[in-house]
Design a protein around this motif. Structure first.
Motif, PDB file in Angstrom:
ATOM      1  N   HIS A   1       0.764  -1.385   0.004  1.00 28.57           N
ATOM      2  CA  HIS A   1       0.149  -0.015  -0.012  1.00 28.57           C
ATOM      3  C   HIS A   1       0.724   1.418  -0.106  1.00 28.57           C
ATOM      4  O   HIS A   1       1.985   1.121   0.456  1.00 28.57           O
ATOM      5  CB  HIS A   1      -1.131   0.088   1.084  1.00 28.57           C
ATOM      6  N   GLY A   2       0.320   2.359  -0.382  1.00 29.52           N
ATOM      7  CA  GLY A   2       1.160   3.512  -0.406  1.00 29.52           C
ATOM      8  C   GLY A   2       1.181   4.262   1.243  1.00 29.52           C
ATOM      9  O   GLY A   2       0.317   3.880   1.777  1.00 29.52           O
ATOM     10  N   ILE A   3       2.246   4.885   1.191  1.00 24.64           N
ATOM     11  CA  ILE A   3       2.643   5.438   2.376  1.00 24.64           C
ATOM     12  C   ILE A   3       2.830   7.168   2.050  1.00 24.64           C
ATOM     13  O   ILE A   3       3.632   7.584   1.391  1.00 24.64           O
ATOM     14  CB  ILE A   3       3.921   4.751   3.153  1.00 24.64           C
ATOM     15  N   LEU A   4       2.210   7.894   3.028  1.00 25.83           N
ATOM     16  CA  LEU A   4       2.380   9.474   3.170  1.00 25.83           C
ATOM     17  C   LEU A   4       2.748   9.870   4.279  1.00 25.83           C
ATOM     18  O   LEU A   4       2.243   9.191   5.303  1.00 25.83           O
ATOM     19  CB  LEU A   4       1.074  10.183   2.637  1.00 25.83           C
ATOM     20  N   GLU A   5       3.869  10.640   4.450  1.00 30.76           N
ATOM     21  CA  GLU A   5       4.082  11.086   5.798  1.00 30.76           C
ATOM     22  C   GLU A   5       3.601  12.538   5.564  1.00 30.76           C
ATOM     23  O   GLU A   5       3.926  13.301   4.586  1.00 30.76           O
ATOM     24  CB  GLU A   5       5.803  11.100   5.805  1.00 30.76           C
ATOM     25  N   VAL A   6       2.842  12.942   6.477  1.00 31.58           N
ATOM     26  CA  VAL A   6       1.917  14.070   6.448  1.00 31.58           C
ATOM     27  C   VAL A   6       2.185  15.035   7.549  1.00 31.58           C
ATOM     28  O   VAL A   6       1.802  14.554   8.762  1.00 31.58           O
ATOM     29  CB  VAL A   6       0.483  13.821   6.234  1.00 31.58           C
ATOM     30  N   GLN A   7       2.152  16.197   7.492  1.00 26.46           N
ATOM     31  CA  GLN A   7       2.573  17.176   8.652  1.00 26.46           C
ATOM     32  C   GLN A   7       1.198  17.609   8.921  1.00 26.46           C
ATOM     33  O   GLN A   7       0.480  18.193   8.161  1.00 26.46           O
ATOM     34  CB  GLN A   7       3.351  18.358   8.500  1.00 26.46           C
ATOM     35  N   VAL A   8       0.559  17.140  10.311  1.00 30.28           N
ATOM     36  CA  VAL A   8      -0.552  17.939  10.785  1.00 30.28           C
ATOM     37  C   VAL A   8      -0.398  18.221  11.873  1.00 30.28           C
ATOM     38  O   VAL A   8      -0.175  17.963  13.087  1.00 30.28           O
ATOM     39  CB  VAL A   8      -1.599  16.551  11.006  1.00 30.28           C
ATOM     40  N   GLY A   9      -0.465  19.775  11.866  1.00 31.33           N
ATOM     41  CA  GLY A   9      -0.208  20.789  12.894  1.00 31.33           C
ATOM     42  C   GLY A   9       1.221  20.485  13.191  1.00 31.33           C
ATOM     43  O   GLY A   9       2.203  20.431  12.476  1.00 31.33           O
ATOM     44  N   PRO A  10       2.016  20.306  14.362  1.00 30.13           N
ATOM     45  CA  PRO A  10       3.047  19.991  14.929  1.00 30.13           C
ATOM     46  C   PRO A  10       3.601  18.471  14.788  1.00 30.13           C
ATOM     47  O   PRO A  10       4.613  18.281  14.996  1.00 30.13           O
ATOM     48  CB  PRO A  10       3.137  20.451  16.352  1.00 30.13           C
ATOM     49  N   GLU A  11       2.592  17.833  14.525  1.00 27.28           N
ATOM     50  CA  GLU A  11       2.901  16.332  14.304  1.00 27.28           C
ATOM     51  C   GLU A  11       3.069  15.800  13.052  1.00 27.28           C
ATOM     52  O   GLU A  11       2.487  16.172  12.237  1.00 27.28           O
ATOM     53  CB  GLU A  11       1.437  15.501  15.039  1.00 27.28           C
ATOM     54  N   LEU A  12       4.024  14.782  12.886  1.00 21.64           N
ATOM     55  CA  LEU A  12       4.150  14.053  11.587  1.00 21.64           C
ATOM     56  C   LEU A  12       3.298  12.681  11.756  1.00 21.64           C
ATOM     57  O   LEU A  12       3.617  11.883  12.573  1.00 21.64           O
ATOM     58  CB  LEU A  12       5.567  13.745  11.146  1.00 21.64           C
ATOM     59  N   TRP A  13       2.480  12.401  10.774  1.00 19.61           N
ATOM     60  CA  TRP A  13       1.558  11.153  10.712  1.00 19.61           C
ATOM     61  C   TRP A  13       1.958  10.423   9.552  1.00 19.61           C
ATOM     62  O   TRP A  13       2.387  11.034   8.553  1.00 19.61           O
ATOM     63  CB  TRP A  13       0.183  11.611  10.612  1.00 19.61           C
ATOM     64  N   THR A  14       1.725   9.361   9.622  1.00 17.09           N
ATOM     65  CA  THR A  14       1.777   8.218   8.584  1.00 17.09           C
ATOM     66  C   THR A  14       0.443   7.935   8.215  1.00 17.09           C
ATOM     67  O   THR A  14      -0.473   7.354   8.781  1.00 17.09           O
ATOM     68  CB  THR A  14       2.485   6.878   8.956  1.00 17.09           C
ATOM     69  N   PHE A  15       0.176   8.262   6.824  1.00 20.73           N
ATOM     70  CA  PHE A  15      -1.160   7.912   6.149  1.00 20.73           C
ATOM     71  C   PHE A  15      -0.872   6.854   5.267  1.00 20.73           C
ATOM     72  O   PHE A  15      -0.180   6.877   4.334  1.00 20.73           O
ATOM     73  CB  PHE A  15      -1.793   9.035   5.422  1.00 20.73           C
ATOM     74  N   GLU A  16      -1.757   5.662   5.557  1.00 16.49           N
ATOM     75  CA  GLU A  16      -1.697   4.310   4.460  1.00 16.49           C
ATOM     76  C   GLU A  16      -2.787   4.866   3.460  1.00 16.49           C
ATOM     77  O   GLU A  16      -4.111   4.782   3.776  1.00 16.49           O
ATOM     78  CB  GLU A  16      -1.812   3.402   5.341  1.00 16.49           C
ATOM     79  N   VAL A  17      -2.355   4.831   2.248  1.00 16.06           N
ATOM     80  CA  VAL A  17      -3.277   4.997   1.165  1.00 16.06           C
ATOM     81  C   VAL A  17      -3.401   3.483   0.534  1.00 16.06           C
ATOM     82  O   VAL A  17      -2.767   2.598   0.813  1.00 16.06           O
ATOM     83  CB  VAL A  17      -3.134   5.946   0.349  1.00 16.06           C
ATOM     84  N   GLY A  18      -4.089   3.392  -0.526  1.00 15.89           N
ATOM     85  CA  GLY A  18      -4.420   2.188  -1.047  1.00 15.89           C
ATOM     86  C   GLY A  18      -3.261   1.718  -1.828  1.00 15.89           C
ATOM     87  O   GLY A  18      -2.213   2.325  -2.099  1.00 15.89           O
ATOM     88  N   GLN A  19      -3.297   0.523  -2.495  1.00 18.60           N
ATOM     89  CA  GLN A  19      -2.334  -0.314  -3.475  1.00 18.60           C
ATOM     90  C   GLN A  19      -2.665   0.408  -4.636  1.00 18.60           C
ATOM     91  O   GLN A  19      -3.449   1.404  -4.820  1.00 18.60           O
ATOM     92  CB  GLN A  19      -2.917  -1.767  -3.717  1.00 18.60           C
ATOM     93  N   PRO A  20      -1.597   0.327  -5.683  1.00 14.61           N
ATOM     94  CA  PRO A  20      -1.490   1.067  -6.866  1.00 14.61           C
ATOM     95  C   PRO A  20      -3.183   1.201  -7.654  1.00 14.61           C
ATOM     96  O   PRO A  20      -3.635   1.998  -7.972  1.00 14.61           O
ATOM     97  CB  PRO A  20      -0.509   0.718  -7.607  1.00 14.61           C
ATOM     98  N   TRP A  21      -3.447  -0.193  -7.684  1.00 17.58           N
ATOM     99  CA  TRP A  21      -4.804  -0.317  -8.434  1.00 17.58           C
ATOM    100  C   TRP A  21      -5.783   0.201  -7.691  1.00 17.58           C
ATOM    101  O   TRP A  21      -6.769   0.929  -8.398  1.00 17.58           O
ATOM    102  CB  TRP A  21      -4.832  -1.840  -8.746  1.00 17.58           C
ATOM    103  N   ARG A  22      -5.755   0.335  -6.503  1.00 13.15           N
ATOM    104  CA  ARG A  22      -6.981   1.060  -5.785  1.00 13.15           C
ATOM    105  C   ARG A  22      -6.937   2.684  -5.876  1.00 13.15           C
ATOM    106  O   ARG A  22      -7.958   3.051  -5.911  1.00 13.15           O
ATOM    107  CB  ARG A  22      -6.684   0.583  -4.264  1.00 13.15           C
ATOM    108  N   ASN A  23      -5.810   3.208  -5.591  1.00 13.79           N
ATOM    109  CA  ASN A  23      -5.588   4.284  -5.835  1.00 13.79           C
ATOM    110  C   ASN A  23      -6.095   4.975  -7.328  1.00 13.79           C
ATOM    111  O   ASN A  23      -6.894   5.861  -7.592  1.00 13.79           O
ATOM    112  CB  ASN A  23      -4.200   4.831  -5.669  1.00 13.79           C
TER     113      ASN A  23
END
Length: 121
Positions: free
Chosen positions: A49-71
């Motif tokens: 699955h895809g991984i996004l590191e996202v700055q949410v305010g002062p915190e860094l979050w890891t967002f799991e998105v779909g597999q390439p076919w799902r995206n």
């Protein structure tokens, strides 16, 4: 004896598949959706699955998105999920609150929504 060996193999494969489903499934989440908005800092798209590191305010979050076919099925194009892009998401956070990780079900780029898991609605 042969039947016993085949039965054992089937049982083993079932256990391995169950463990894989638990890892890549939803068992680690709270089961409740939250919404978050942030800026993508790092992108790794691919399997499992895809991984996004996202700055949410002062915190860094890891967002799991779909597999390439799902995206792709959701309508995302190459470059939509890129560093510097503001993203709003709806998804399930990790049950362990110290683990800043979220499994994304729906994401928004501007006003456009992309449903990664429409079967969960």
């Amino acid at each position: 004896m042969r039947l016993l060996a085949v039965s054992g193999l089937i049982l083993f494969l079932g256990l391995v598949d169950g463990a894989a489903q638990a890892h890549h499934g939803w068992a680690w989440t709270t089961g409740k959706n939250i919404e978050m908005t942030g800026t993508i800092k790092k992108v790794r798209l691919g399997n499992p699955h895809g991984i996004l590191e996202v700055q949410v305010g002062p915190e860094l979050w890891t967002f799991e998105v779909g597999q390439p076919w799902r995206n792709e099925q959701a309508g995302l194009k190459d470059g939509d999920l890129a560093e510097g892009v503001e993203i709003r998401v709806s998804g399930e956070p990790a049950a362990d609150a110290s683990n800043k990780r979220l499994k994304v079900e729906r994401l928004y780029l501007g006003d456009k929504a992309y449903d990664l898991y429409p079967e969960r609605d």
